[in-house]
Scaffold this active site. Structure first.
Site, PDB file in Angstrom:
ATOM      1  N   HIS A  88     109.391  -4.285   0.925  1.00  0.00           N
ATOM      2  CA  HIS A  88     109.700  -5.315  -0.069  1.00  0.00           C
ATOM      3  C   HIS A  88     108.675  -6.432  -0.003  1.00  0.00           C
ATOM      4  CE1 HIS A  88     111.863  -6.966   3.522  1.00  0.00           C
ATOM      5  NE2 HIS A  88     111.527  -8.143   3.018  1.00  0.00           N
ATOM      6  N   GLU A 137     112.581  -9.735  -2.605  1.00  0.00           N
ATOM      7  CA  GLU A 137     113.423 -10.696  -1.899  1.00  0.00           C
ATOM      8  C   GLU A 137     113.059 -12.094  -2.392  1.00  0.00           C
ATOM      9  OE1 GLU A 137     112.914 -10.557   2.353  1.00  0.00           O
ATOM     10  OE2 GLU A 137     114.343 -12.173   2.733  1.00  0.00           O
TER      11      GLU A 137
END
Ligand code: CO
Length: 147
Positions: A88, A137
Site C-alpha cells: 500500500h 492508506e
C-alpha cells in the site's frame, strides 16, 4: 480534501529481519527503527527512514509488514507474492474525518472504520479497486512531524 505528504510505502515481507538486512546492506539505509507487533492488525511492522528535505525529521518511510500467526490478508498477499512486495501507499491529510467523508462522498469504499495506525495517529484504508489499483492508506499528519 487536501493531499499531504507521502508518509510511507507499505511493503509486505515474509521476513522483516531479511528485509532489514536488504535495506541496510543493499539500499544503504542508515536509520532503521525497532520492529514492533501490532496484534490488533495481526502484523509486525518496522519503519525504515529515507532522508528528509528542508530540515524535516525524515522523508518518506518504508513500512515493512510481516504477518503475525493467524493474519489472513497479508498471508494471502505473500502467497501471491512469495518474495513480498509493495502492499500500500500512505498519504497524510490534515483532518482524517474530513478525508473519510470526502472519499465516501465520491463513492470510494473505505475499508473498516478509522483506527489507530502504526504511527499512533488515526488512519483508514481505501479499496484498491476504487484507487486505480493501489490500496491507499490515509493518515492524519502527526503533530509536529514536519516542523
Ligand atoms: Co501503512
Amino acid at each position: 480534501m487536501k493531499l499531504g505528504r507521502l508518509n510511507h510505502i507499505g511493503v509486505a515481507t515474509p521476513s522483516i529481519a531479511d528485509s532489514i538486512a536488504f535495506y541496510r546492506d543493499v539500499m544503504g539505509a542508515t536509520k532503521i527503527h525497532a520492529s514492533f507487533d501490532m496484534p490488533e492488525q495481526g502484523v509486525k511492522v518496522c519503519f525504515v527512514d529515507t532522508p528528509g528535505a528542508d530540515g524535516a525529521m525524515h522523508g518518506t518511510q518504508i513500512e515493512l509488514i510481516e504477518p503475525l500467526p493467524g493474519n489472513a490478508s497479508i498471508a494471502a498477499f505473500l502467497e501471491r507474492n512469495p518474495q513480498g512486495g509493495q502492499h500500500h501507499v500512505c498519504y497524510e491529510v490534515p483532518d482524517i474525518h474530513a478525508a473519510k467523508a470526502w472519499f465516501e462522498g465520491q463513492g470510494k469504499r473505505v475499508l473498516g472504520e478509522i483506527r489507530t495506525g502504526a504511527h499512533g495517529t488515526p488512519i483508514f484504508f481505501v479499496h484498491p479497486k476504487d484507487m486505480l489499483g493501489i490500496l491507499t492508506e490515509i493518515m492524519e499528519t502527526p503533530e509536529g512531524a514536519h516542523a
